[in-house]
Scaffold this motif. Structure first.
Motif, short mmCIF file in Angstrom:
data_model
loop_
_atom_site.label_atom_id
_atom_site.label_comp_id
_atom_site.label_asym_id
_atom_site.label_seq_id
_atom_site.Cartn_x
_atom_site.Cartn_y
_atom_site.Cartn_z
N LEU A 21 4.25 -9.17 -0.14
CA LEU A 21 3.96 -10.01 -1.38
C LEU A 21 3.39 -9.02 -2.39
CD1 LEU A 21 2.77 -13.56 -0.03
CD2 LEU A 21 5.20 -12.48 -0.53
N ARG A 35 3.27 -14.55 -6.85
CA ARG A 35 3.11 -13.72 -5.54
C ARG A 35 4.61 -13.49 -5.34
NH1 ARG A 35 -1.59 -15.68 -1.46
NH2 ARG A 35 -3.22 -15.00 -2.95
N LEU A 109 -0.02 -8.97 2.05
CA LEU A 109 -0.34 -9.32 0.55
C LEU A 109 -0.97 -8.02 -0.23
CD1 LEU A 109 -0.15 -11.06 -1.89
CD2 LEU A 109 -2.62 -12.01 -1.35
N SER A 129 -4.83 -4.01 0.78
CA SER A 129 -3.92 -5.26 1.01
C SER A 129 -4.64 -6.14 2.38
CB SER A 129 -2.49 -4.63 1.60
OG SER A 129 -2.73 -4.02 2.80
N LEU A 132 -1.76 -12.29 5.62
CA LEU A 132 -2.17 -13.75 5.35
C LEU A 132 -2.31 -14.47 6.43
CD1 LEU A 132 0.51 -14.27 2.30
CD2 LEU A 132 -2.17 -14.01 2.08
#
Length: 136
Positions: A21, A35, A109, A129, A132
């Motif tokens: 994402l 996102r 992410l 990054s 998640l």
């Protein structure tokens, strides 16, 4: 995966989780709360009526951002005709913020620096990054 806008008027169905994402910091992404997960257009279906917005602060915008006309939720983007003719109609973005958090566990992410991006070449990133977890 199935994602719905706030009022349920627009449903987005994808055939898989996104590989990663983007939580971009450019004005458009930040203000829309998106996102972005990226898919080939054949991997996502949109059900319901959307309206779209093409940014006016760029001389040649590359995407049309779609949203639910009833509740205003940003749902997805498609490449503009000009961008698709240059790069091929090979990508669309889906606002994965509309999904259940549990569906995104394990997805990376990334934080691209869209504010500083010229529109050409690779993104720089504002921070590392992260993967998640159950709490997003």
């Amino acid at each position: 995966m199935t994602l719905d806008c706030f009022c349920g008027g627009v449903r987005v169905t994808t055939v898989k989780k996104p590989e990663f994402l983007h939580a971009c910091n450019c004005d458009l992404c930040r203000k829309s709360g998106a996102r972005w997960g990226y898919f080939d257009p054949s991997e996502a279906a949109i059900d319901g009526q959307t309206s779209s917005y093409r940014r006016h602060d760029k001389p040649e915008p590359a995407v049309d951002v779609h949203f639910c006309p009833k509740c205003g939720s940003t749902t997805h983007f498609r490449l503009t005709e000009r961008a698709a003719s240059t790069f091929g109609d090979t990508m669309m973005g889906v606002n994965m913020a509309l999904s259940d958090q549990a569906d995104l566990v394990g997805v990376e992410l990334r934080y691209p620096d869209g504010m500083a991006w010229s529109g050409e070449g690779a993104f720089g990133y504002t921070r590392e990054s992260r993967i998640l977890g159950p709490d997003g």
